[in-house]
Design an enzyme around this catalytic site. Structure first.
Site, PDB file in Angstrom:
ATOM      1  N   SER A  66       0.640  -1.276   0.127  1.00  9.93           N
ATOM      2  CA  SER A  66      -0.007   0.121  -0.061  1.00  9.93           C
ATOM      3  C   SER A  66       0.901   1.357   0.089  1.00  9.93           C
ATOM      4  CB  SER A  66      -1.051   0.106   1.152  1.00  9.93           C
ATOM      5  OG  SER A  66      -2.127  -0.793   0.868  1.00  9.93           O
ATOM      6  N   LYS A  69      -0.169   3.948  -2.631  1.00 12.12           N
ATOM      7  CA  LYS A  69      -0.912   4.842  -2.533  1.00 12.12           C
ATOM      8  C   LYS A  69      -0.467   6.354  -2.392  1.00 12.12           C
ATOM      9  CE  LYS A  69      -4.492   1.858  -0.666  1.00 12.12           C
ATOM     10  NZ  LYS A  69      -4.053   0.674  -0.204  1.00 12.12           N
ATOM     11  N   SER A 130      -5.514   3.271   4.789  1.00 11.33           N
ATOM     12  CA  SER A 130      -4.961   2.680   3.820  1.00 11.33           C
ATOM     13  C   SER A 130      -6.283   1.630   2.837  1.00 11.33           C
ATOM     14  CB  SER A 130      -4.054   1.838   4.381  1.00 11.33           C
ATOM     15  OG  SER A 130      -3.142   1.133   3.082  1.00 11.33           O
ATOM     16  N   LYS A 255       3.287   6.268   4.993  1.00 11.49           N
ATOM     17  CA  LYS A 255       2.182   5.328   4.476  1.00 11.49           C
ATOM     18  C   LYS A 255       2.890   4.025   4.810  1.00 11.49           C
ATOM     19  CE  LYS A 255      -1.374   4.039   2.423  1.00 11.49           C
ATOM     20  NZ  LYS A 255      -1.353   3.155   3.581  1.00 11.49           N
TER      21      LYS A 255
END
Length: 445
Positions: A66, A69, A130, A255
């Site tokens: 993730s 992202k 997320s 993140k």
């Protein structure tokens, strides 16, 4: 017989303490400098200068999960800045995004079809929790489809100068888990790929181009459709007792990521006393480990490096303080650096840095002289910082990036009038004639 008194015991304890101070501390410092991280790859970057302070297998491309992202976040923020959308723009949920949201294995927040969602709510769910379905919804809003959005992701990666990358979807999920919803034109068995360096490059652009991203990523929890979702970044100041052990002062992003293939990944960033660092750890073994290893990196950066002004504005190299000038009222001009040169460096290493001049050849004649007229403060070249120490220099996050400042003239030099130029030309002519004659006479003997 030796008599042991309270005073002698105190002296012995003091000596033991003194001995351990001199023996243990160097070992601790040495262990910190080697930084034995439990991560397959990692990097530590100064966010102000782009200087890499530590790297481990930083150029190996791995699945980022993730952390992907971050690119979706960048493109959403760019679309807002360009006026394509706003935080209040609304969109509805497609069949694809809805199916992802209903899948318990994809950390869905649970979306409803035939309902308007704002960009702000979707972005919060993506950046804080997320969430995958809200990420897809944003991708479809901006590009019309995830397929087109993936093209935008790869184009933007090239534009931003990411060193190793492959984007096959907007979320970081493995394509093999998407079934028939794999973006067209991508390998059904492929996964997104980033190296630790390219993840840090992406984070570097995100926090510098869109600082507002940190206002969102630093939220420990947000409200979504009437219930609270918590940030998966445990290094933020969470209220839960278990999570407090991972809190890191100054942490405000960025993140997390996790898939079976990628392991546990994390791109972090923290700021202390105006100094921002960016970290990336990839393929760690657990949620807890990715945060502990990130803390090691940040401690290493904050404890071993300090931002220092190495050369003040107006600094001159001792043997290169002037440059020759042709066709001017003055024969030379003083030059110096236009701005101070600052760098995060290790303690006591300031003397290991020097400057190297690079004169703009387009400003020089065939004899290597600047040609008048010259304005005060005119750029005549650059001065680049050079490290001459023995320790490993990891360079900068972008290959083309180096610390350099303009080299400028300290005063103006006017062009000499035609009469003085003529006298100079005559003087040069007869000087050359005289030199030639002397050389000819010497040749006779």
């Amino acid at each position: 017989m030796i008599q042991v008194t309270r005073k002698s015991v105190s002296m012995i304890l003091a000596l033991v303490l003194l001995f351990t101070t001199f023996t243990i501390q160097p070992l601790t410092a040495n262990a910190e400098s080697t930084l034995d991280l439990n991560a397959e790859s990692a990097i530590l970057v100064d966010a102000g200068t782009g200087k890499v302070l530590y790297a481990k297998n930083a150029d190996v491309a791995l699945p980022p999960a993730s952390m992907t992202k971050m690119m979706t976040e960048y493109l959403v923020l760019e679309a807002i800045e360009n006026g394509q959308i706003s935080w209040d723009t609304t969109t509805q949920i497609s069949d694809y995004a809805y199916k992802i949201s209903a899948n318990i294995y994809f950390s869905g927040v649970g979306l409803t079809q035939n309902k308007d969602y704002t960009v702000k709510d979707l972005y919060n769910a993506m950046a804080v929790f997320s969430d995958n379905a809200t990420t897809i919804a944003l991708a479809e809003l901006i590009a019309g489809s995830e397929t087109e959005f993936v093209k935008m992701m790869n184009d933007k990666a090239e534009e931003l100068g990411l060193s190793e990358y492959l984007f096959v979807n907007s979320t970081g999920l493995d394509n093999s888990s998407l079934g028939d919803d794999v973006p067209e034109g991508t390998d059904p068995n492929a996964s997104n790929l980033l190296s630790a360096r390219s993840a840090a490059q992406l984070a570097y652009h995100l926090v510098n181009d869109f600082p507002h991203a940190l206002d969102i990523s630093s939220q420990t929890e947000v409200d979504f459709e009437g219930y609270t979702i918590e940030n998966l970044n445990w290094m933020l100041p969470h209220e839960a007792t278990f999570l407090q052990q991972f809190h890191y002062e100054g942490m405000d992003g960025l993140k997390t990521g996790n898939t079976d293939l990628a392991g546990y990944t994390f791109t972090g960033t923290a700021e202390r006393d105006g100094k921002r660092l960016i970290t990336v750890v990839m393929k760690t073994n657990s949620k807890e480990e990715r945060f502990r290893e990130t803390a090691k990196l940040l401690d290493y950066g904050y404890n071993n490096f300090q931002s220092e002004e190495l050369f003040a504005a107006g600094y001159q190299l001792e043997d290169e303080s002037t440059l020759p000038v042709a066709k001017g009222k003055e024969k030379e001009v003083s030059v110096s650096i236009s701005d101070p040169v600052s760098m995060p460096i290790k303690a006591d290493e300031a003397e290991l840095y020097s400057l190297e001049y690079h004169i703009d050849e387009e400003k020089l004649n065939e004899e290597g002289e600047l040609v008048a007229p010259i304005e005060k403060g005119e750029k005549v070249g650059t001065a680049t910082l050079v490290y001459q120490g023995e320790a490993t220099d990891h360079g900068y996050i972008f290959e083309q990036e180096a610390v350099s400042v303009d080299l400028v003239s300290d005063e103006a030099v006017e062009k000499a009038n035609w009469f003085m130029l003529t006298l100079g030309a005559i003087g040069d002519f007869f000087g050359n004639v005289f030199t030639t004659a002397v050389d000819w006479i010497k040749g006779l003997f």
